[in-house]
Structure formats: structure tokens, C-alpha cells
Design a protein around this motif. Structure first.
Motif, mmCIF file in Angstrom:
data_model
loop_
_atom_site.group_PDB
_atom_site.id
_atom_site.type_symbol
_atom_site.label_atom_id
_atom_site.label_comp_id
_atom_site.label_asym_id
_atom_site.label_seq_id
_atom_site.Cartn_x
_atom_site.Cartn_y
_atom_site.Cartn_z
ATOM 1 N N GLU A 178 0.819 -1.216 0.000
ATOM 2 C CA GLU A 178 0.000 0.000 0.000
ATOM 3 C C GLU A 178 0.850 1.260 0.000
ATOM 4 O O GLU A 178 0.563 2.199 -0.730
ATOM 5 N N PHE A 179 1.868 1.305 0.828
ATOM 6 C CA PHE A 179 2.690 2.507 0.950
ATOM 7 C C PHE A 179 4.153 2.138 1.085
ATOM 8 O O PHE A 179 4.480 1.063 1.580
ATOM 9 N N SER A 180 5.020 3.065 0.699
ATOM 10 C CA SER A 180 6.386 3.072 1.219
ATOM 11 C C SER A 180 6.659 4.495 1.658
ATOM 12 O O SER A 180 6.099 5.438 1.112
ATOM 13 N N LYS A 181 7.481 4.635 2.691
ATOM 14 C CA LYS A 181 7.773 5.977 3.196
ATOM 15 C C LYS A 181 9.110 5.969 3.924
ATOM 16 O O LYS A 181 9.559 4.938 4.430
ATOM 17 N N GLY A 182 9.727 7.133 3.978
ATOM 18 C CA GLY A 182 10.928 7.279 4.780
ATOM 19 C C GLY A 182 10.612 7.059 6.244
ATOM 20 O O GLY A 182 9.504 7.345 6.704
ATOM 21 N N GLU A 183 11.585 6.523 6.974
ATOM 22 C CA GLU A 183 11.423 6.290 8.407
ATOM 23 C C GLU A 183 12.347 7.216 9.194
ATOM 24 O O GLU A 183 13.066 8.021 8.614
ATOM 25 N N VAL A 190 7.625 -0.202 4.608
ATOM 26 C CA VAL A 190 6.655 -0.641 3.605
ATOM 27 C C VAL A 190 5.467 -1.256 4.338
ATOM 28 O O VAL A 190 5.640 -2.000 5.307
ATOM 29 N N ASN A 191 4.256 -0.923 3.891
ATOM 30 C CA ASN A 191 3.030 -1.485 4.478
ATOM 31 C C ASN A 191 2.408 -2.469 3.497
ATOM 32 O O ASN A 191 2.158 -2.123 2.343
ATOM 33 N N ILE A 192 2.146 -3.683 3.989
ATOM 34 C CA ILE A 192 1.519 -4.723 3.167
ATOM 35 C C ILE A 192 0.043 -4.786 3.534
ATOM 36 O O ILE A 192 -0.308 -4.785 4.714
ATOM 37 N N ARG A 193 -0.829 -4.836 2.538
ATOM 38 C CA ARG A 193 -2.270 -4.821 2.801
ATOM 39 C C ARG A 193 -2.681 -6.007 3.681
ATOM 40 O O ARG A 193 -2.190 -7.113 3.531
ATOM 41 N N TYR A 194 -3.622 -5.739 4.608
ATOM 42 C CA TYR A 194 -4.062 -6.781 5.539
ATOM 43 C C TYR A 194 -4.927 -7.829 4.832
ATOM 44 O O TYR A 194 -5.513 -7.583 3.779
ATOM 45 N N ASP A 195 -5.007 -9.022 5.436
ATOM 46 C CA ASP A 195 -5.812 -10.110 4.896
ATOM 47 C C ASP A 195 -5.957 -11.149 6.007
ATOM 48 O O ASP A 195 -5.525 -10.923 7.129
ATOM 49 N N HIS A 196 -6.528 -12.310 5.674
ATOM 50 C CA HIS A 196 -6.565 -13.390 6.654
ATOM 51 C C HIS A 196 -5.136 -13.696 7.096
ATOM 52 O O HIS A 196 -4.208 -13.611 6.303
ATOM 53 N N VAL A 197 -4.978 -14.067 8.345
ATOM 54 C CA VAL A 197 -3.664 -14.053 8.976
ATOM 55 C C VAL A 197 -2.657 -14.999 8.306
ATOM 56 O O VAL A 197 -1.477 -14.658 8.183
ATOM 57 N N LEU A 198 -3.092 -16.168 7.839
ATOM 58 C CA LEU A 198 -2.141 -17.087 7.199
ATOM 59 C C LEU A 198 -1.618 -16.482 5.893
ATOM 60 O O LEU A 198 -0.419 -16.534 5.602
ATOM 61 N N GLU A 199 -2.522 -15.892 5.124
ATOM 62 C CA GLU A 199 -2.115 -15.215 3.889
ATOM 63 C C GLU A 199 -1.158 -14.064 4.205
ATOM 64 O O GLU A 199 -0.158 -13.866 3.508
ATOM 65 N N SER A 200 -1.449 -13.319 5.256
ATOM 66 C CA SER A 200 -0.572 -12.192 5.618
ATOM 67 C C SER A 200 0.810 -12.668 6.042
ATOM 68 O O SER A 200 1.820 -12.031 5.740
ATOM 69 N N ALA A 201 0.871 -13.789 6.749
ATOM 70 C CA ALA A 201 2.174 -14.327 7.150
ATOM 71 C C ALA A 201 2.944 -14.817 5.923
ATOM 72 O O ALA A 201 4.155 -14.590 5.814
ATOM 73 N N ASP A 202 2.242 -15.489 4.990
ATOM 74 C CA ASP A 202 2.892 -15.903 3.738
ATOM 75 C C ASP A 202 3.482 -14.685 3.028
ATOM 76 O O ASP A 202 4.628 -14.698 2.566
ATOM 77 N N ARG A 203 2.676 -13.622 2.938
ATOM 78 C CA ARG A 203 3.155 -12.401 2.272
ATOM 79 C C ARG A 203 4.388 -11.844 2.976
ATOM 80 O O ARG A 203 5.323 -11.363 2.333
#
Length: 464
Positions: free
Chosen positions: A208-213, A221-234
Motif C-alpha cells: 500500500e505505501f512506502s515511506k521514509g522512516e 513498507v506497508n503490506i495490505r491486511y488479509d486473513h492471517v495465514l495469507e498475511s504471514a505468507d506475504r
């Protein structure tokens, strides 16, 4: 019967066969995730794949789930040792996870579950299977858990090879001032960040985003949320793929939690919410429950469980010696187990409104193994629900100076003793898993304690 005339072929498998036949794919990577969160596996030549070489999965040596970072094989693991002869397990492809990797030529990758060749049962200590068990437990309790990861990392001026040649001295960062939200500074490394955003999204890891820290050369970097197993795979594919993309394009990158004492640590914050079993209706929000910010009773118990067990399950959240050096006061990394509404000084930050209400756990670092971290937090949340734990009052103000609240362990040895005495961990994971990961942590601590570091010489060589 080979897989291409099997009546119930997975649609992604059919898709892969078509891509192999018309030459779009000539290499298939079959990967499992090891204890450290790294991808291990084999590359399958496309013709051999069509000929059925992985119809039953790819063989791998059992020791891959019982090593340290250096691939040493410590004693003390019940499932893999010289007596068992270090045989083979099977990486059974999970075709839902199939992805074409745009950063590698004509290459697709599928994640596998570690299984026993004879019984086809999953290997309980494999990180992905550990998370699957917790997902099953939450389903049985009537819940679906959704989650999303954000990762911070440093872009470096030098490659890993150069760091190795220089004896792993402090690397030079790509940037020389704090780049938090800075667009100009971010532009300098945009050739890399652009590849990460677009190639990951193309590989079904929606960024979804990247930004300076908040440090020179540090990005998020932010990865879009989903069901937890899919999110862990990502999450595991993102970290692996980001390293590959960086390496192949001449950049240095690190997800290490605290590369230097003077640098801001890199986080792996995870965001979690509770849904009904089908994943359609949020169970996090219930304006009629009379709780702060509209949170539901069940979610307040889930959060209370996460908080109650953060110390005991720290090894699954912060797995490395270095992880604990990130927990420093006034550093943007939390130390105290308190929660606050949109408060970045607390370990747990409640964010969002209505159905988007969720909690951000700020304790995991960029070095986390997402399967284990998510599994620990689901297990802790379910523990909170089962034991009907009340959520303590919100902490307002500077969470770094919270008195009378538990804080995360200061070092791995403290996390080890917390897990050793934890009855809840055994209730959640079972003794076998607790023993396995305790053994790994004890070995890591033992190796660290036996090394003389540059710090020792600087402090004691002349003056002791």
C-alpha cells in the motif's frame, strides 16, 4: 497417476502447467520457512515439474528445521539429531501460495508445508504449521483473525559482500539525515523502493505505501491486511524477495532489528483484528459494549491476552540476541506492555474506527518470523478470551515512563527464563514446540556468550 491428469487439480497448478508449456516459466522454486524465518528449498526445472517430480512434494533434510543462523546443528532437538540419522521430510506444495516472481527470470515460487513422507502429517514444529494450528483453534472458537504487517529496513551503501570483506563493521547508510516522510530523501533510493512496491504487488503481495522512516536510509513498507495465514505468507515472501531485489540491483538492505546502537531500530509491527468465522463481519467493534473506543468485549479479552503473554512468548516475537537491543526508551521502539489510543509510545496501539478498529502490536522487529509472531499473538488472544481476561485501563501519556507495568525482556536470556516458566505457552503450543524453540534460543545465547566482541577489547584490553 501424475498431477496433470488428476481430476481435482488446483486452478493455480493448472495455470502453472500452462505457463510452463508455453515457455513463460522455466523454473519453479519450492520453499519452506525455517525457524529463523528464511526461505529454504529447491529449484525445479520446468520439464521435470511437468514430468511429475514434485507430485508428492520436494524432499528436504530434517535438519533445516533444527539449525541456527549459521546452519550449525545444535544438540538438544528431539526431532532431528545424529541418532535419528537426519532423514528427509517433504515440502508439500500449497498451490494457493503460487506466485510468479517478476524479479527472477521465468520463475514461479510455491510455499510448502513440511510433512512426514510416510504419514503425510504436518511437522508440528514447522513455523507455517504452528500458525495453521492457531488459525484452526480460532476457527473452532468461532473467529477469523485478519492481520497486516509493516516492515522497516535500512538501505545500505554497501553490499553484503562488502560488509563481509570489511569484517561486518558498521555499514554506511544510504542517506545522511532522518528521512521520516521526506519525499526528497526518499527519491534518492526510489529506484529500489519502486521495484519493491510494484514487483511485490505483481507477485500478489499488495504493497500500500512506502515511506521514509525516522533515521538516515531507513524506510518502511506497508503490506495490505488479509486473513492471517495469507498475511504471514506475504510477510516471509516480502522479506526474502526484498533481499533478492536489492541484491540483484546492486543495493544493500537489512531487516536486522538494531544494526548499530546509535541507529533507530527497525520494526515489524503487526496489526490484528477479530472477525466472525467467515471473515465477513468485524467482531472487534461493538459500540453497545460500553468499552473504550467502541471495542467489543471479546476483542478487549483478546487484547488482554496479547498483553498478558507478551513477556512469556517474547522468544516468538523477538527471536534473536539483537532483537532485544531495539527495545530502548524514547527510541520509537516500545518497552512497556501498556496500550493506548493512537499512542506510539505504548507497546499496543489501538487504531481505526468502526469496523476498521484494530490493534497494532509494536513489539515485533524487522527480524521477526511472521508465522511464529502471528501464532504467538493469536494463541495469546485466544488465551485471553478463554480465561475472560479483563483489559486494563488505557495508558495515557508517555508509555516509556509507565510505572508498575511489565516491560519486554531486556535480553534473550530473560525471554528464555520467561518461556521456561510459562504454563500458558504449553497450553497454547504444546510442550514439543516450546521445547524446540527454547532449545534454539538457549543455543543462540550460549554462542553469543562464548564470543569475545570488539566491545570487550575496547573496554578491557588496556584498562582491566
Amino acid at each position: 497417476m501424475s498431477h496433470h491428469d488428476h481430476p481435482k487439480r488446483h486452478p493455480r497448478l493448472q495455470e502453472l502447467e500452462a505457463m510452463v508449456r508455453d515457455g513463460r516459466i522455466d523454473t519453479l522454486i519450492v520453499a519452506i520457512t525455517d525457524m529463523q524465518g528464511r526461505l529454504m528449498g529447491k529449484r525445479v526445472q520446468a520439464q521435470a515439474f511437468l514430468n511429475g517430480v514434485i507430485d508428492h512434494g520436494a524432499h528436504f533434510c530434517t535438519y533445516l528445521l533444527g539449525t541456527d543462523m549459521e546452519m550449525n546443528t545444535p544438540d538438544g532437538f528431539a526431532l532431528m539429531n545424529w541418532e535419528t540419522g537426519y532423514g528427509d521430510w517433504i515440502a508439500a506444495p500449497v498451490w494457493d501460495t503460487l506466485r510468479v516472481l517478476p524479479w527472477l527470470e521465468k520463475t514461479a515460487m510455491v510455499l510448502g508445508d513440511a510433512t512426514d513422507e510416510e504419514t503425510h502429517a504436518e511437522i508440528p514444529i514447522a513455523p507455517r504449521s504452528i500458525l495453521k494450528r492457531q488459525v484452526e483453534r480460532s476457527s473452532a472458537a468461532g473467529f477469523a483473525v485478519k492481520a497486516g504487517s509493516e516492515f522497516e529496513y535500512y538501505v545500505l551503501k554497501e553490499s553484503w559482500e562488502e560488509s563481509n570483506r570489511r569484517g561486518w563493521a558498521v555499514p554506511e547508510r544510504f542517506g545522511y539525515y532522518n528521512e521520516d516522510y521526506h519525499l526528497l530523501q526518499a527519491t534518492k533510493a526510489e529506484p529500489l523502493h519502486r521495484l519493491l512496491r510494484n514487483q511485490m504487488t505483481e507477485a500478489r503481495i499488495p504493497i500500500e505505501f512506502s515511506k521514509g522512516e525516522a533515521a538516515p536510509g531507513q524506510h518502511e513498507v506497508n503490506i495490505r491486511y488479509d486473513h492471517v495465514l495469507e498475511s504471514a505468507d506475504r510477510s516471509v515472501i516480502f522479506k526474502h524477495g526484498a533481499k533478492e531485489i536489492a541484491y540483484l540491483n546492486g543495493w544493500g538492505i537489512t531487516f536486522m532489528a538494531k544494526p548499530d546502537a546509535t541507529w533507530t531500530g527497525s520494526s515489524g509491527h503487526l496489526h490484528m483484528s477479530l472477525w466472525d468465522a467467515r471473515g465477513d463481519a468485524s467482531l472487534t467493534y461493538d459500540p453497545d459494549a460500553g468499552l473504550p473506543y467502541g471495542m467489543s468485549k471479546v476483542f478487549s479479552q483478546f487484547m488482554a491476552g496479547m498483553m498478558r503473554l507478551s513477556r512469556e512468548l517474547a522468544i516468538f516475537i523477538a527471536p534473536n540476541i539483537n532483537s532485544y537491543k531495539r527495545y530502548a526508551s524514547l527510541s520509537w521502539a516500545p518497552v512497556n506492555v501498556v496500550w493506548g489510543r493512537d499512542n506510539r509510545t505504548t507497546g499496543f496501539r489501538l487504531v481505526g474506527r468502526g469496523d476498521a478498529l484494530h490493534v497494532e502490536d509494536r513489539f515485533p522487529g524487522g527480524d521477526m518470523n511472521a508465522y511464529l509472531t502471528y501464532a504467538a499473538m493469536i494463541g495469546a488472544g485466544l488465551y485471553g478470551i478463554e480465561h475472560e481476561l479483563p483489559l486494563e485501563a488505557e495508558f495515557k501519556g508517555n508509555g516509556y515512563i509507565a510505572q508498575g507495568h511489565p516491560r519486554m525482556p531486556r535480553a534473550l536470556y530473560e525471554a528464555i527464563s520467561e518461556l521456561e516458566r510459562s504454563e500458558a505457552a504449553v497450553e497454547i503450543f504444546g510442550q514439543e514446540i516450546v521445547d524446540h524453540y527454547l532449545n534454539a534460543a538457549r543455543y543462540e545465547q550460549q554462542v553469543y556468550d562464548s564470543v569475545v566482541h570488539p566491545w570487550d577489547r575496547e573496554r578491557y584490553l588496556e584498562r582491566s
